[in-house]
Design a protein around this motif. Structure first.
Motif, PDB file in Angstrom:
ATOM      1  N   VAL A 132     113.214  62.078  69.849  1.00  0.00           N
ATOM      2  CA  VAL A 132     112.767  61.117  68.836  1.00  0.00           C
ATOM      3  C   VAL A 132     111.372  60.660  69.248  1.00  0.00           C
ATOM      4  O   VAL A 132     111.059  60.594  70.433  1.00  0.00           O
ATOM      5  N   GLU A 133     110.510  60.376  68.267  1.00  0.00           N
ATOM      6  CA  GLU A 133     109.188  59.852  68.605  1.00  0.00           C
ATOM      7  C   GLU A 133     109.296  58.355  68.854  1.00  0.00           C
ATOM      8  O   GLU A 133     110.068  57.645  68.199  1.00  0.00           O
ATOM      9  N   LEU A 134     108.500  57.882  69.819  1.00  0.00           N
ATOM     10  CA  LEU A 134     108.568  56.462  70.170  1.00  0.00           C
ATOM     11  C   LEU A 134     108.195  55.564  68.995  1.00  0.00           C
ATOM     12  O   LEU A 134     108.758  54.480  68.835  1.00  0.00           O
ATOM     13  N   GLY A 135     107.245  56.004  68.182  1.00  0.00           N
ATOM     14  CA  GLY A 135     106.829  55.194  67.034  1.00  0.00           C
ATOM     15  C   GLY A 135     107.976  55.012  66.049  1.00  0.00           C
ATOM     16  O   GLY A 135     108.225  53.913  65.546  1.00  0.00           O
ATOM     17  N   GLU A 136     108.688  56.099  65.788  1.00  0.00           N
ATOM     18  CA  GLU A 136     109.850  56.014  64.902  1.00  0.00           C
ATOM     19  C   GLU A 136     110.918  55.103  65.530  1.00  0.00           C
ATOM     20  O   GLU A 136     111.513  54.256  64.851  1.00  0.00           O
ATOM     21  N   ALA A 137     111.142  55.257  66.832  1.00  0.00           N
ATOM     22  CA  ALA A 137     112.135  54.419  67.517  1.00  0.00           C
ATOM     23  C   ALA A 137     111.723  52.945  67.423  1.00  0.00           C
ATOM     24  O   ALA A 137     112.574  52.070  67.191  1.00  0.00           O
ATOM     25  N   ALA A 138     110.434  52.663  67.578  1.00  0.00           N
ATOM     26  CA  ALA A 138     109.953  51.274  67.498  1.00  0.00           C
ATOM     27  C   ALA A 138     110.167  50.719  66.092  1.00  0.00           C
ATOM     28  O   ALA A 138     110.628  49.587  65.919  1.00  0.00           O
ATOM     29  N   ARG A 139     109.858  51.521  65.087  1.00  0.00           N
ATOM     30  CA  ARG A 139     110.049  51.045  63.703  1.00  0.00           C
ATOM     31  C   ARG A 139     111.528  50.771  63.438  1.00  0.00           C
ATOM     32  O   ARG A 139     111.886  49.748  62.862  1.00  0.00           O
ATOM     33  N   ARG A 140     112.366  51.674  63.886  1.00  0.00           N
ATOM     34  CA  ARG A 140     113.792  51.531  63.564  1.00  0.00           C
ATOM     35  C   ARG A 140     114.468  50.408  64.340  1.00  0.00           C
ATOM     36  O   ARG A 140     115.503  49.889  63.916  1.00  0.00           O
ATOM     37  N   THR A 141     113.931  50.030  65.500  1.00  0.00           N
ATOM     38  CA  THR A 141     114.565  48.959  66.293  1.00  0.00           C
ATOM     39  C   THR A 141     113.898  47.605  66.036  1.00  0.00           C
ATOM     40  O   THR A 141     114.359  46.586  66.559  1.00  0.00           O
ATOM     41  N   GLN A 142     112.818  47.586  65.265  1.00  0.00           N
ATOM     42  CA  GLN A 142     112.235  46.350  64.717  1.00  0.00           C
ATOM     43  C   GLN A 142     111.941  45.258  65.742  1.00  0.00           C
ATOM     44  O   GLN A 142     112.134  44.066  65.458  1.00  0.00           O
ATOM     45  N   GLY A 143     111.543  45.633  66.940  1.00  0.00           N
ATOM     46  CA  GLY A 143     111.187  44.620  67.929  1.00  0.00           C
ATOM     47  C   GLY A 143     112.379  43.866  68.502  1.00  0.00           C
ATOM     48  O   GLY A 143     112.207  42.880  69.215  1.00  0.00           O
ATOM     49  N   LYS A 144     113.594  44.334  68.242  1.00  0.00           N
ATOM     50  CA  LYS A 144     114.781  43.644  68.777  1.00  0.00           C
ATOM     51  C   LYS A 144     114.986  43.943  70.255  1.00  0.00           C
ATOM     52  O   LYS A 144     115.638  43.181  70.964  1.00  0.00           O
ATOM     53  N   VAL A 145     114.502  45.104  70.706  1.00  0.00           N
ATOM     54  CA  VAL A 145     114.671  45.531  72.104  1.00  0.00           C
ATOM     55  C   VAL A 145     113.362  46.148  72.590  1.00  0.00           C
ATOM     56  O   VAL A 145     112.520  46.565  71.787  1.00  0.00           O
ATOM     57  N   ALA A 146     113.206  46.204  73.910  1.00  0.00           N
ATOM     58  CA  ALA A 146     112.135  47.017  74.486  1.00  0.00           C
ATOM     59  C   ALA A 146     112.573  48.475  74.452  1.00  0.00           C
ATOM     60  O   ALA A 146     113.778  48.770  74.390  1.00  0.00           O
ATOM     61  N   LEU A 147     111.599  49.388  74.467  1.00  0.00           N
ATOM     62  CA  LEU A 147     111.935  50.819  74.472  1.00  0.00           C
ATOM     63  C   LEU A 147     111.398  51.458  75.747  1.00  0.00           C
ATOM     64  O   LEU A 147     110.305  51.122  76.210  1.00  0.00           O
ATOM     65  N   GLN A 148     112.184  52.365  76.290  1.00  0.00           N
ATOM     66  CA  GLN A 148     111.793  53.065  77.507  1.00  0.00           C
ATOM     67  C   GLN A 148     111.813  54.569  77.260  1.00  0.00           C
ATOM     68  O   GLN A 148     112.779  55.110  76.730  1.00  0.00           O
ATOM     69  N   GLY A 149     110.719  55.238  77.651  1.00  0.00           N
ATOM     70  CA  GLY A 149     110.682  56.691  77.528  1.00  0.00           C
ATOM     71  C   GLY A 149     109.254  57.169  77.300  1.00  0.00           C
ATOM     72  O   GLY A 149     108.322  56.396  77.456  1.00  0.00           O
ATOM     73  N   ASN A 150     109.132  58.398  76.866  1.00  0.00           N
ATOM     74  CA  ASN A 150     110.157  59.384  76.587  1.00  0.00           C
ATOM     75  C   ASN A 150     109.609  60.799  76.688  1.00  0.00           C
ATOM     76  O   ASN A 150     110.049  61.678  75.952  1.00  0.00           O
ATOM     77  N   LEU A 151     108.679  61.052  77.612  1.00  0.00           N
ATOM     78  CA  LEU A 151     108.120  62.408  77.723  1.00  0.00           C
ATOM     79  C   LEU A 151     109.196  63.409  78.134  1.00  0.00           C
ATOM     80  O   LEU A 151     110.009  63.132  79.012  1.00  0.00           O
ATOM     81  N   ASP A 152     109.149  64.554  77.516  1.00  0.00           N
ATOM     82  CA  ASP A 152     109.953  65.684  77.990  1.00  0.00           C
ATOM     83  C   ASP A 152     109.626  65.893  79.470  1.00  0.00           C
ATOM     84  O   ASP A 152     108.455  66.066  79.827  1.00  0.00           O
ATOM     85  N   PRO A 153     110.634  65.873  80.364  1.00  0.00           N
ATOM     86  CA  PRO A 153     110.338  66.062  81.794  1.00  0.00           C
ATOM     87  C   PRO A 153     109.545  67.350  82.046  1.00  0.00           C
ATOM     88  O   PRO A 153     108.734  67.405  82.977  1.00  0.00           O
ATOM     89  N   ALA A 154     109.747  68.368  81.214  1.00  0.00           N
ATOM     90  CA  ALA A 154     109.038  69.641  81.383  1.00  0.00           C
ATOM     91  C   ALA A 154     107.524  69.488  81.238  1.00  0.00           C
ATOM     92  O   ALA A 154     106.763  70.378  81.626  1.00  0.00           O
ATOM     93  N   THR A 155     107.074  68.369  80.690  1.00  0.00           N
ATOM     94  CA  THR A 155     105.643  68.080  80.616  1.00  0.00           C
ATOM     95  C   THR A 155     105.007  68.190  82.000  1.00  0.00           C
ATOM     96  O   THR A 155     103.841  68.579  82.129  1.00  0.00           O
ATOM     97  N   LEU A 156     105.782  67.863  83.041  1.00  0.00           N
ATOM     98  CA  LEU A 156     105.234  67.903  84.404  1.00  0.00           C
ATOM     99  C   LEU A 156     104.961  69.334  84.881  1.00  0.00           C
ATOM    100  O   LEU A 156     104.321  69.528  85.910  1.00  0.00           O
ATOM    101  N   TYR A 157     105.439  70.348  84.131  1.00  0.00           N
ATOM    102  CA  TYR A 157     105.087  71.735  84.457  1.00  0.00           C
ATOM    103  C   TYR A 157     103.726  72.121  83.863  1.00  0.00           C
ATOM    104  O   TYR A 157     103.205  73.193  84.151  1.00  0.00           O
ATOM    105  N   GLY A 158     103.194  71.254  83.003  1.00  0.00           N
ATOM    106  CA  GLY A 158     101.888  71.532  82.401  1.00  0.00           C
ATOM    107  C   GLY A 158     100.753  71.251  83.371  1.00  0.00           C
ATOM    108  O   GLY A 158     100.962  70.751  84.478  1.00  0.00           O
TER     109      GLY A 158
END
Ligand code: CP3
Length: 357
Positions: free
Chosen positions: A274-300
């Protein structure tokens, strides 16, 4: 024990307060990708020997913090300590991961389970928390953690890792009452375990619902969500600046973000589907969000890692009304043993540098 750490960005972000930079830590930041971890492990003999020795657990907790500018430490332990203390007999088979000597497969075995005593059977975990807090000397906050009731049940019923979760899904279909009894005792144990870690000095708490995403939405609403919600509602964690925030991390939890935001948790951890922006919109500031890079990014390459980090930071900000508040940067799941430590430094430094602008 409740003194504010010198670096409190992580705790501020979980309260959705302004921060000078977006805080960052990485799931599985202590582990085999670090040569110093492999050296400590070779001396200790095994992963369990490390986790059960508070001084060694403390040493490996601190190893990644000596190398990288991380904003939180996470207790070096495992989610499977609870079923081990319930008597299932945890051991690790080289190349195969965790196994239980006595898996629980029916109502009779489940009825025998009880909540372990936190200051005797799980004392080594609480001692590790106390030792780490002392050695951290309030530089950064310490995260305590537990598996979710459902994720623990997966290992307890399957007897180890699984590809298809055949046994626990069959139990869900054929004897849902027995599975609910298992999830209920696990929930009591998780609440007691997290409370004890908080009392021992943990300054934030994370529940890993690693396998929630293998459930259909209807089954997730029956077998995982109600127990996560019970933890978020019943776990005593204080108020205001003294609050010990709770993060519910779930692999594959994107379908359920709205209900998770209403669960009573302080933060929700998401994976890269899920994209963080979409997650932020859908949770409406009710919670903090943690994430979310694909761990495989570290192979780049370093440049690719920096670009991905900036994208994630911008994506969150755009979905959060132009503000970086309420974001804890992390991967969407844990690191792997073959990752390059230098790439971790690139990621951590880019998150700080870019979010400071
Ligand atoms: O994040 C951290 O740095 C803290 C330590 C931590 C470990 N396990 C150390 C560990 C945490 C938070 C966990 C949680 C955990 N353990 C989860 C949930 C998180 C996730 O990754 O989804 C799960 C499912 C487990 C169960 C578990 N423990 C597995 C599947 C394995 C085998 C992994 C493997 O690569 O062989 C473990 C062992 C384990 N736990 C290791 C570490 C560093 C590997 C130990 C070693 O071989 O040295």
């Amino acid at each position: 024990m409740s003194s504010t750490p010198a670096n409190d960005r992580f705790l501020r972000a979980l309260r959705r307060e302004p921060v000078d930079r977006t805080p960052v830590w990485l799931m599985r930041q202590a582990g085999r990708y670090l040569p110093e971890y492999r050296a400590t492990r070779a001396k200790a003999g095994s992963f369990l020997a490390m986790a059960k020795n508070p001084d060694i657990a403390c040493e490996v907790t601190l190893q990644p913090l000596r190398r990288f500018d991380l904003d939180a430490a996470i207790l070096f332990s495992d989610i499977l300590t609870i079923p081990d203390a319930m008597g299932l007999g945890l051991h690790f088979v080289e190349g195969e991961g965790p196994k239980f000597r006595d898996p629980v497969r029916d109502a009779a075995a489940i009825a025998k389970l009880g909540v372990p005593d936190m200051e005797t059977e799980l004392r080594y975990v609480m001692d590790a928390v106390r030792t780490i807090r002392r050695e951290l000397d309030d530089k950064v906050p310490l995260i305590g953690f537990s598996g979710s009731p459902w994720t623990l049940a997966c290992y307890m019923v399957e007897g180890g890792g699984s590809k298809d979760f055949a046994r626990i899904k069959a139990l869900a279909l054929n004897d849902p009452k027995a599975l609910h009894a298992l999830l209920s005792v696990n929930t009591d144990a998780v609440i007691a375990y997290l409370s004890a870690q908080r009392a021992a000095g943990a300054q934030a708490l994370q529940v890993f619902d690693t396998w929630g995403g293998v459930l259909s939405p209807a089954m997730y609403r029956e077998f995982s969500l109600p127990y996560l919600t019970r933890i978020a509602r019943e776990l005593e964690r204080g108020e205001g600046d003294a609050r010990t925030p709770l993060i519910l991390f779930g692999k594959g939890n994107a379908t359920h973000l709205e209900v998770l935001a209403d669960s009573g948790t302080d933060g929700v951890g998401v994976d890269w589907l899920v994209e963080l922006g979409e997650a932020a919109r859908r949770t409406q500031g009710k919670v903090a969000l943690q994430g979310n890079l694909d761990p495989a990014t570290l192979y780049g390459s370093p440049d690719a890692i920096r670009a991905q980090a900036r994208n994630a930071l911008d994506n969150y900000r755009d979905g959060n009304g132009g503000s970086r508040e309420g974001h804890v940067f992390n991967l969407g799941h844990g690191m792997s043993p073959d990752m390059n430590p230098d790439h971790v430094a690139v990621l951590v430094d880019e998150v700080h540098a870019y979010s400071a602008r």
